[in-house]
Design a protein around this motif. Structure first.
Motif, PDB file in Angstrom:
ATOM      1  N   ASN A 149      -7.388   9.637   7.969  1.00 13.11           N
ATOM      2  CA  ASN A 149      -6.226   8.771   7.758  1.00 13.11           C
ATOM      3  C   ASN A 149      -6.165   7.674   8.818  1.00 13.11           C
ATOM      4  OD1 ASN A 149      -5.314  10.160   5.490  1.00 13.11           O
ATOM      5  ND2 ASN A 149      -4.042  11.545   6.713  1.00 13.11           N
ATOM      6  N   ALA A 171       3.432   5.891   2.976  1.00 13.10           N
ATOM      7  CA  ALA A 171       3.414   7.307   3.354  1.00 13.10           C
ATOM      8  C   ALA A 171       3.316   7.468   4.873  1.00 13.10           C
ATOM      9  CB  ALA A 171       2.265   8.029   2.654  1.00 13.10           C
ATOM     10  N   VAL A 172       2.551   6.597   5.534  1.00 14.03           N
ATOM     11  CA  VAL A 172       2.472   6.633   6.994  1.00 14.03           C
ATOM     12  C   VAL A 172       3.847   6.318   7.587  1.00 14.03           C
ATOM     13  CG1 VAL A 172       1.441   5.594   9.060  1.00 14.03           C
ATOM     14  CG2 VAL A 172       0.013   6.052   7.059  1.00 14.03           C
ATOM     15  N   VAL A 176       2.004  11.300   6.316  1.00 18.03           N
ATOM     16  CA  VAL A 176       0.556  11.306   6.476  1.00 18.03           C
ATOM     17  C   VAL A 176       0.233  11.506   7.956  1.00 18.03           C
ATOM     18  CG1 VAL A 176      -1.526   9.898   6.252  1.00 18.03           C
ATOM     19  CG2 VAL A 176       0.248   9.760   4.508  1.00 18.03           C
ATOM     20  N   ASN A 202       0.224  -5.602   4.122  1.00 19.64           N
ATOM     21  CA  ASN A 202      -0.538  -4.425   4.539  1.00 19.64           C
ATOM     22  C   ASN A 202      -1.119  -4.608   5.939  1.00 19.64           C
ATOM     23  OD1 ASN A 202      -0.019  -3.078   2.143  1.00 19.64           O
ATOM     24  ND2 ASN A 202      -1.928  -3.739   1.190  1.00 19.64           N
ATOM     25  N   SER A 214       0.814  -1.217   0.000  1.00 21.95           N
ATOM     26  CA  SER A 214       0.000   0.000   0.000  1.00 21.95           C
ATOM     27  C   SER A 214       0.851   1.273   0.000  1.00 21.95           C
ATOM     28  CB  SER A 214      -0.910   0.002   1.241  1.00 21.95           C
ATOM     29  OG  SER A 214      -1.416   1.289   1.490  1.00 21.95           O
ATOM     30  N   ASP A 215       0.586   2.143  -0.963  1.00 20.44           N
ATOM     31  CA  ASP A 215       1.262   3.442  -0.985  1.00 20.44           C
ATOM     32  C   ASP A 215       0.868   4.284   0.228  1.00 20.44           C
ATOM     33  OD1 ASP A 215       2.683   2.918  -3.316  1.00 20.44           O
ATOM     34  OD2 ASP A 215       1.111   3.741  -4.613  1.00 20.44           O
ATOM     35  N   PHE A 216      -0.382   4.159   0.668  1.00 18.21           N
ATOM     36  CA  PHE A 216      -0.838   4.874   1.860  1.00 18.21           C
ATOM     37  C   PHE A 216       0.015   4.486   3.065  1.00 18.21           C
ATOM     38  CE2 PHE A 216      -3.423   4.627   5.770  1.00 18.21           C
ATOM     39  CZ  PHE A 216      -3.621   5.979   5.994  1.00 18.21           C
ATOM     40  N   LEU A 217       0.210   3.180   3.275  1.00 20.26           N
ATOM     41  CA  LEU A 217       1.001   2.731   4.424  1.00 20.26           C
ATOM     42  C   LEU A 217       2.459   3.167   4.286  1.00 20.26           C
ATOM     43  CD1 LEU A 217      -0.502  -0.807   5.070  1.00 20.26           C
ATOM     44  CD2 LEU A 217      -0.824   1.272   6.431  1.00 20.26           C
ATOM     45  N   LYS A 256      -8.554   5.051   7.966  1.00 16.45           N
ATOM     46  CA  LYS A 256      -8.025   4.232   6.872  1.00 16.45           C
ATOM     47  C   LYS A 256      -6.974   3.255   7.397  1.00 16.45           C
ATOM     48  CE  LYS A 256      -6.249   4.470   2.188  1.00 16.45           C
ATOM     49  NZ  LYS A 256      -5.917   5.324   1.046  1.00 16.45           N
ATOM     50  N   LEU A 257      -6.125   3.716   8.304  1.00 17.84           N
ATOM     51  CA  LEU A 257      -5.129   2.835   8.907  1.00 17.84           C
ATOM     52  C   LEU A 257      -5.812   1.696   9.656  1.00 17.84           C
ATOM     53  CD1 LEU A 257      -2.169   2.157   9.614  1.00 17.84           C
ATOM     54  CD2 LEU A 257      -2.394   3.715  11.574  1.00 17.84           C
ATOM     55  N   MET A 281      -7.052  -0.843   7.307  1.00 19.13           N
ATOM     56  CA  MET A 281      -5.971  -1.622   6.685  1.00 19.13           C
ATOM     57  C   MET A 281      -5.520  -2.788   7.562  1.00 19.13           C
ATOM     58  SD  MET A 281      -4.920   0.171   3.634  1.00 19.13           S
ATOM     59  CE  MET A 281      -3.715  -0.992   3.316  1.00 19.13           C
TER      60      MET A 281
END
Length: 159
Positions: A31, A14-15, A20, A46, A9-12, A34-35, A38
């Motif tokens: 956010n 970034a975290v 983020v 993930n 995951s690109d989101f993770l 979303k975490l 996940m």
């Protein structure tokens, strides 16, 4: 050259890179949601990373506890261990039966011993003792000994 273990995951990612925010604004709260979501992702990398990141957060809400308790029943032992550590940071009594279960298994990871040390309950002494026998992992052996010492030092059980 070895590959770094990262989530897909690109989101993770970034975290992890602290790009983020997870608290302090409505955007950050989204956010965090979303975490939390996940931690139930179909991709193991993930779920693992999300659980570890959530466990390491200082925030303590019913949603976070619910996500960590759910992850504590994950099919993967690493995810379960990260969840246990997150629960132990928030509520030692709630974490105690999970730690007893984890330490009664065939293997235990760093996070399990860190959780046991945080819980520091005499009820963990007997299940920790076998883990303090010397192995080929000196560092993990020391974590087990530290957890045992914390539990032996505790005067009264949490339960």
């Amino acid at each position: 050259m070895t590959d770094r273990y990262e989530p897909t995951s690109d989101f993770l990612k970034a975290v992890i890179a602290e790009e983020v925010p997870l608290s302090g604004s409505a955007f950050a709260n989204g956010n965090m949601r979303k975490l939390i979501a996940m931690t139930r992702d179909g991709d193991l990398s993930n779920r693992d990373w999300a659980t570890m990141l959530l466990a390491s957060e200082d925030a303590d809400t019913p949603e976070i506890r619910e996500a960590l308790l759910s992850a504590a029943n994950d099919e993967n032992d690493v995810v379960r261990a990260e969840a246990l550590l997150g629960i132990a940071k928030r509520d030692r009594k709630l974490a105690l039966p999970l730690a007893l279960d984890a330490l009664s298994g065939e293997q235990a990871s760093m996070a399990v011993f860190e959780a046991a040390e945080l819980i520091a309950d005499p009820l963990l002494v007997e299940v920790l003792r076998p883990w303090t026998e010397p192995s080929d992992d000196v560092w993990l052996d020391q974590l087990a000994r530290d957890a045992l010492a914390a539990c032996e030092k505790a005067h009264e059980p949490l339960s």
